[in-house]
Design an enzyme around this catalytic site. Structure first.
Site, short mmCIF file in Angstrom:
data_model
loop_
_atom_site.label_atom_id
_atom_site.label_comp_id
_atom_site.label_asym_id
_atom_site.label_seq_id
_atom_site.Cartn_x
_atom_site.Cartn_y
_atom_site.Cartn_z
N GLU A 1 -7.06 4.70 7.69
CA GLU A 1 -6.98 6.27 7.34
C GLU A 1 -8.17 6.72 6.79
O GLU A 1 -8.47 8.00 6.89
CB GLU A 1 -5.73 6.42 6.43
CG GLU A 1 -4.37 6.14 7.35
CD GLU A 1 -3.19 5.61 6.38
OE1 GLU A 1 -3.03 5.78 5.28
OE2 GLU A 1 -2.29 5.10 7.01
N HIS B 1 -9.67 1.16 4.63
CA HIS B 1 -8.31 1.59 5.53
C HIS B 1 -8.64 2.43 6.70
O HIS B 1 -9.42 3.23 6.56
CB HIS B 1 -7.16 1.98 4.48
CG HIS B 1 -5.94 2.10 5.17
ND1 HIS B 1 -5.38 2.81 5.98
CD2 HIS B 1 -4.85 1.23 4.85
CE1 HIS B 1 -4.33 2.59 6.33
NE2 HIS B 1 -3.69 1.68 5.80
N LYS C 1 0.23 4.22 -0.44
CA LYS C 1 -0.49 5.61 0.27
C LYS C 1 -0.25 6.72 -0.75
O LYS C 1 -0.20 6.46 -1.89
CB LYS C 1 -0.16 5.78 1.70
CG LYS C 1 -0.20 4.45 2.71
CD LYS C 1 -0.05 4.66 4.00
CE LYS C 1 -0.27 3.34 4.80
NZ LYS C 1 -0.32 3.46 6.33
N GLU D 1 -5.66 -4.88 10.49
CA GLU D 1 -4.64 -3.76 10.70
C GLU D 1 -4.87 -3.18 12.21
O GLU D 1 -5.69 -2.17 11.90
CB GLU D 1 -4.55 -3.05 9.56
CG GLU D 1 -4.36 -3.61 8.15
CD GLU D 1 -3.58 -2.24 7.22
OE1 GLU D 1 -2.54 -2.69 6.94
OE2 GLU D 1 -4.16 -1.57 6.95
N GLY E 1 2.19 2.41 10.68
CA GLY E 1 3.28 3.34 10.64
C GLY E 1 3.80 3.84 11.99
O GLY E 1 4.33 4.81 12.28
N ASN F 1 0.83 -1.21 -0.07
CA ASN F 1 -0.09 0.00 -0.05
C ASN F 1 0.89 1.33 0.21
O ASN F 1 1.36 1.62 1.21
CB ASN F 1 -0.96 -0.20 1.14
CG ASN F 1 -1.89 1.29 1.45
OD1 ASN F 1 -1.92 1.75 0.36
ND2 ASN F 1 -2.08 1.37 2.66
N SER G 1 3.06 -2.04 10.46
CA SER G 1 4.58 -2.07 10.89
C SER G 1 5.16 -3.40 10.36
O SER G 1 5.91 -3.80 11.25
CB SER G 1 4.90 -1.86 12.19
OG SER G 1 4.53 -0.29 12.39
P1 PGA Z 1 2.71 0.30 7.77
O1 PGA Z 1 1.19 0.48 6.98
O2 PGA Z 1 3.21 -0.97 7.22
O3 PGA Z 1 3.45 1.62 7.36
O4 PGA Z 1 2.58 0.23 9.14
C1 PGA Z 1 0.51 -0.50 6.71
C2 PGA Z 1 -0.76 -0.10 6.01
O5 PGA Z 1 -1.17 0.85 6.27
O6 PGA Z 1 -1.52 -0.78 5.21
#
Ligand code: PGA
Length: 258
Positions: A98, A96, A11, A168, A174, A9, A214
């Site tokens: 976000e 997601h 982003k 997640e 992140g 992903n 992460s």
């Molecule tokens: P990350 O993000 O691996 O940077 O923690 C995962 C995601 O948001 O899908």
């Protein structure tokens, strides 16, 4: 034996030339690998077609990161499932955290998005996961159950077969704070149990439940080795060629050891 899925992903990162450079580098990295893992790369919308072109010479699929819940028409700035499909994407991330948090996407809207994608034969990668406060209050199972049932359980068994789930935990995204393999396994087994109760044992076994948050080249092998973890949704580490390839290698190792 079941395959793994590793999805990247991206982003809101990379300009067009940077995206092209990264895709070509990933394609080169994958070239030497006899892949059993399904690799999916989800760049921003404007790069879908270019990514699909690069993927033709490689062994990854392309996914979008979002889709409109509307079919077509006067919805300025929106991108429909049909557009995504016609640009060459076969997958799309939905729900997601976000998008749920910053764009106020509700369970109801997300359920509609899933339907739109399936109508266009796009595989939704449906994200669920609790916030830190919810885990600390011991509500994480409840939260995940609600997101799963509200977002996906309106589907009939045939439709459900075509969906990928990504667990997640929001506190792990992140942050560098990964769920432990025990925490991941516990939640994945819980999710599979809910699927079994709704759709039966076979559908539950066949369902793909990815871990995200992460996940990196150092912890991927341990996470992917968990019985109910069928791969990963990778954010930050999917923007670094070596790390992403190493994560795919971890998935390959798990498939071989299975
Ligand atoms: P990350 O993000 O691996 O940077 O923690 C995962 C995601 O948001 O899908």
């Amino acid at each position: 034996m079941k395959n793994k899925i590793v999805a990247g992903n991206w982003k809101m990162n990379k300009t067009f030339p940077e995206a092209e450079e990264l895709l070509v580098a990933i394609a080169e990295g994958l070239d030497d690998m006899p892949l059993e893992t399904d690799v999916v790369i989800c760049p921003p919308f404007p790069y879908l077609e270019m990514a699909a072109d690069v993927s033709e010479e490689s062994n990854f699929s392309v996914g979008a990161q979002n889709v409109s819940d509307e079919k077509a028409g006067a919805f300025t700035g929106e991108i429909s499932a049909a557009m995504i499909k016609s640009a060459g994407a076969d997958f799309c991330i939905v729900g997601h955290s976000e998008r749920r948090a910053y764009f106020k996407e509700t369970d109801e809207v997300l359920a509609k998005k899933v339907k739109r994608l399936l109508e266009e034969d796009i595989i939704p990668i449906f994200c669920i996961g609790e916030q830190l406060a919810e885990r600390e209050a011991n509500q994480h199972f409840q939260v995940v159950e609600k997101q799963l049932t509200a977002g996906l359980f309106h589907l009939d068994a045939k439709e459900f077969e075509r969906v990928v789930i990504a667990y997640e935990p929001v506190w792990a995204i992140g942050t560098g704070r990964t769920a432990s393999p025990q925490q991941a396994q516990e939640m994945h087994a819980f999710i599979r149990g809910l699927i079994e109760a709704k759709y039966g044992t076979e559908k539950a076994y066949n369902a793909y439940i990815l871990y995200g948050g992460s996940c990196n080249s150092k912890n991927a092998l341990e996470l992917f080795s968990c019985q109910d973890v069928d791969g990963g949704l990778i954010g930050g580490a999917s923007l670094k060629v070596e790390d992403f390839i190493e994560i795919i290698n971890a998935a390959e190792t798990c498939i071989k050891n299975d």
